[in-house]
Design a protein around this motif. Structure first.
Motif, PDB file in Angstrom:
ATOM      1  N   ALA A   9       6.835   4.228  -0.457  1.00  0.00           N
ATOM      2  CA  ALA A   9       6.986   5.669  -0.672  1.00  0.00           C
ATOM      3  C   ALA A   9       8.194   5.957  -1.556  1.00  0.00           C
ATOM      4  O   ALA A   9       8.137   6.793  -2.467  1.00  0.00           O
ATOM      5  CB  ALA A   9       7.132   6.384   0.676  1.00  0.00           C
ATOM      6  N   GLN A  10       9.300   5.257  -1.313  1.00  0.00           N
ATOM      7  CA  GLN A  10      10.488   5.454  -2.125  1.00  0.00           C
ATOM      8  C   GLN A  10      10.253   5.003  -3.571  1.00  0.00           C
ATOM      9  O   GLN A  10      10.698   5.658  -4.519  1.00  0.00           O
ATOM     10  CB  GLN A  10      11.669   4.697  -1.518  1.00  0.00           C
ATOM     11  CG  GLN A  10      12.268   5.346  -0.291  1.00  0.00           C
ATOM     12  CD  GLN A  10      12.979   6.659  -0.623  1.00  0.00           C
ATOM     13  OE1 GLN A  10      13.334   6.918  -1.759  1.00  0.00           O
ATOM     14  NE2 GLN A  10      13.175   7.489   0.395  1.00  0.00           N
TER      15      GLN A  10
ATOM     16  N   THR B   9       4.249   5.095   6.994  1.00  0.00           N
ATOM     17  CA  THR B   9       3.952   3.729   7.421  1.00  0.00           C
ATOM     18  C   THR B   9       4.454   2.723   6.386  1.00  0.00           C
ATOM     19  O   THR B   9       4.719   1.561   6.720  1.00  0.00           O
ATOM     20  CB  THR B   9       2.434   3.563   7.622  1.00  0.00           C
ATOM     21  OG1 THR B   9       1.971   4.572   8.532  1.00  0.00           O
ATOM     22  CG2 THR B   9       2.095   2.201   8.192  1.00  0.00           C
ATOM     23  N   HIS B  10       4.566   3.171   5.152  1.00  0.00           N
ATOM     24  CA  HIS B  10       5.021   2.308   4.054  1.00  0.00           C
ATOM     25  C   HIS B  10       6.246   2.962   3.411  1.00  0.00           C
ATOM     26  O   HIS B  10       6.175   3.465   2.276  1.00  0.00           O
ATOM     27  CB  HIS B  10       3.902   2.116   3.028  1.00  0.00           C
ATOM     28  CG  HIS B  10       2.583   1.742   3.641  1.00  0.00           C
ATOM     29  ND1 HIS B  10       1.587   2.668   3.878  1.00  0.00           N
ATOM     30  CD2 HIS B  10       2.118   0.545   4.092  1.00  0.00           C
ATOM     31  CE1 HIS B  10       0.548   2.062   4.438  1.00  0.00           C
ATOM     32  NE2 HIS B  10       0.845   0.773   4.577  1.00  0.00           N
TER      33      HIS B  10
ATOM     34  N   ALA C 111       7.336  14.934  -1.861  1.00  0.00           N
ATOM     35  CA  ALA C 111       8.310  14.536  -0.849  1.00  0.00           C
ATOM     36  C   ALA C 111       7.830  13.299  -0.104  1.00  0.00           C
ATOM     37  O   ALA C 111       6.627  13.108   0.106  1.00  0.00           O
ATOM     38  CB  ALA C 111       8.527  15.673   0.154  1.00  0.00           C
ATOM     39  N   VAL C 112       8.785  12.477   0.316  1.00  0.00           N
ATOM     40  CA  VAL C 112       8.523  11.334   1.198  1.00  0.00           C
ATOM     41  C   VAL C 112       8.687  11.819   2.635  1.00  0.00           C
ATOM     42  O   VAL C 112       9.673  12.487   2.958  1.00  0.00           O
ATOM     43  CB  VAL C 112       9.521  10.193   0.915  1.00  0.00           C
ATOM     44  CG1 VAL C 112       9.337   9.052   1.910  1.00  0.00           C
ATOM     45  CG2 VAL C 112       9.358   9.684  -0.518  1.00  0.00           C
TER      46      VAL C 112
ATOM     47  N   THR D  92       0.849  -1.194   0.000  1.00  0.00           N
ATOM     48  CA  THR D  92       0.000   0.000   0.000  1.00  0.00           C
ATOM     49  C   THR D  92       0.882   1.241   0.000  1.00  0.00           C
ATOM     50  O   THR D  92       1.968   1.249   0.571  1.00  0.00           O
ATOM     51  CB  THR D  92      -0.919   0.028   1.236  1.00  0.00           C
ATOM     52  OG1 THR D  92      -1.767  -1.122   1.220  1.00  0.00           O
ATOM     53  CG2 THR D  92      -1.800   1.276   1.253  1.00  0.00           C
ATOM     54  N   LEU D  93       0.376   2.291  -0.615  1.00  0.00           N
ATOM     55  CA  LEU D  93       1.022   3.595  -0.590  1.00  0.00           C
ATOM     56  C   LEU D  93      -0.052   4.653  -0.390  1.00  0.00           C
ATOM     57  O   LEU D  93      -1.064   4.651  -1.092  1.00  0.00           O
ATOM     58  CB  LEU D  93       1.760   3.857  -1.906  1.00  0.00           C
ATOM     59  CG  LEU D  93       2.214   5.294  -2.109  1.00  0.00           C
ATOM     60  CD1 LEU D  93       3.425   5.593  -1.241  1.00  0.00           C
ATOM     61  CD2 LEU D  93       2.505   5.585  -3.563  1.00  0.00           C
ATOM     62  N   VAL D  94       0.144   5.562   0.570  1.00  0.00           N
ATOM     63  CA  VAL D  94      -0.815   6.634   0.836  1.00  0.00           C
ATOM     64  C   VAL D  94      -0.229   7.954   0.358  1.00  0.00           C
ATOM     65  O   VAL D  94       0.834   8.381   0.828  1.00  0.00           O
ATOM     66  CB  VAL D  94      -1.163   6.716   2.333  1.00  0.00           C
ATOM     67  CG1 VAL D  94      -2.144   7.864   2.593  1.00  0.00           C
ATOM     68  CG2 VAL D  94      -1.771   5.394   2.809  1.00  0.00           C
ATOM     69  N   LEU D  95      -0.925   8.590  -0.567  1.00  0.00           N
ATOM     70  CA  LEU D  95      -0.501   9.866  -1.131  1.00  0.00           C
ATOM     71  C   LEU D  95      -1.504  10.945  -0.758  1.00  0.00           C
ATOM     72  O   LEU D  95      -2.699  10.799  -0.989  1.00  0.00           O
ATOM     73  CB  LEU D  95      -0.400   9.755  -2.657  1.00  0.00           C
ATOM     74  CG  LEU D  95      -0.170  11.053  -3.440  1.00  0.00           C
ATOM     75  CD1 LEU D  95       1.203  11.639  -3.133  1.00  0.00           C
ATOM     76  CD2 LEU D  95      -0.345  10.817  -4.942  1.00  0.00           C
TER      77      LEU D  95
END
Length: 369
Positions: free
Chosen positions: A298-299, A293-294, A287-288, A62-65
């Motif tokens: 994120a990277q 949490t992930h 930006a990260v 998962t990725l949260v943006l």
């Protein structure tokens, strides 16, 4: 892949079902161009160490943006998913002020929330550079070497710019006897009195900067006075302004974005977006955050965004201006445009001169609180 989007807007009850339709259409048409030709693998050049990051991202799943950009929609998410099908992209849209407030709350409590933030406030990013994580993937060094848009050693990057201009109902403009809208000066036609709408930018610093630059094109303080004399209708969002342009409530809306107008035009509305020249845009920085949490996902996302694949997904349809030169990207669509070298980009950091202008000219003339 299903994109999870949560719109938190101050404007919900104002425009009701019309806004829902506009935003849905915007999500369906914005943020990506047709993939006419494949672009470079975003992981190319990363080596085994980077592959380990990608593998860890796939395990996180998962990725949260968080973003304030209307151009980040379903097609943008689908493009990311084509490269990384095992990572679900969750996009949450906030207004600019809400976004930074939310990030401030999360960084203080170190609670789960954003993994990556895409926003237009360089001031917030500069102030929080110690809480941002520089990219570890190959794209930054490979494609952004020497770029003026890389800040704080890569802790945040200006990945695109939002070109703001005018939404125009050409039939209404013609009916009013006004000339076609092409330049900033065209906005000052007396025929547009009571038929002009503006989003005045306040309280977002980037918005104020946009109008500061636009005021120069209008003729300085005298031009601002002329604009105020047309009795422009004041809006608090681009979506309700777009709806009123389409319905004929106003003929022209200024400080408007292309995705909103394009979505309305696609549904048959007699509207078009006019990119007033010279281009004045607002920054889209990414930006990260260090409380992600992930962190591996994120990277991976940030590296993808900095790669040609991510740039085509973000700016390929022309809704945003790319920070990379499309001429250097094999397979880039013809609609993709770069940020002009001489174009003003509002970064959200008001100079003393701009702050004085806001209080002594703009706010007074436009009767802003």
């Amino acid at each position: 892949m299903k994109l999870l989007r949560h719109h938190r807007s101050r404007l919900g009850v104002i425009i009701g079902a019309a806004l829902v339709l506009v935003l849905a259409a915007c999500g369906a048409t914005s943020g990506s161009a047709p993939a006419a030709a494949p672009v470079a693998d975003p992981d190319d050049g990363g080596g085994p160490a980077w592959q380990a990051v990608v593998d860890a991202a796939n395990r996180e799943g998962t990725l949260v943006l968080y973003t304030n950009s209307d151009a980040v929609g379903d097609e943008f998410a689908a493009a990311f998913n084509r490269s990384y099908p095992d990572v679900r992209l969750v996009v949450t849209h906030y207004a600019s002020g809400e976004l930074t407030t939310k990030l401030d709350a999360e960084k203080g409590a170190r609670t789960a929330g954003a993994d990556v933030a895409m926003l237009s406030s360089k001031l917030w990013l500069d102030d929080n550079a110690g809480r941002l994580v520089a990219p570890t993937g190959p794209a930054l060094a490979k494609y952004w070497g020497g770029s003026r848009f890389v800040y704080q050693g890569g802790r945040f990057v200006l990945v695109a710019a939002t070109p703001l201009g005018a939404g125009v109902n050409s039939a209404m403009v013609q009916q009013l006897g006004a000339a076609p809208i092409r330049t900033y000066q065209d906005l000052l036609q007396p025929q547009l009195k009571d038929a002009l709408g503006i989003l005045p930018g306040k309280p977002t610093p980037a918005g104020i900067q946009w109008w500061y630059y636009a005021a120069r094109q209008l003729g300085g303080d005298a031009g601002v006075a002329q604009l105020a004399g047309l009795n422009p209708r004041i809006y608090t969002g681009t979506a309700p302004m777009g709806t009123d342009i389409a319905s004929g409530e106003i003929a022209v809306g200024v400080y408007q974005v292309k995705p909103i107008i394009d979505a309305l035009a696609a549904k048959g509305a007699p509207v078009s977006f006019v990119p007033l020249t010279p281009a004045i845009s607002t920054a889209v920085d990414s930006a990260v955050v260090d409380w992600a949490t992930h962190p591996h996902a994120a990277q991976v996302f940030q590296n993808w965004l900095l790669s040609p694949a991510g740039q085509v997904a973000l700016a390929g349809n022309g809704g945003l201006l790319s920070a990379l030169d499309p001429a250097t990207i094999p397979g880039a669509p013809a609609t993709m445009t770069r940020i002009p070298a001489d174009g003003a980009v509002a970064d959200g950091i008001l100079t003393p001169e701009q702050s004085t202008w806001l209080e002594k000219v703009w706010s007074i003339q436009m009767k802003l609180p």
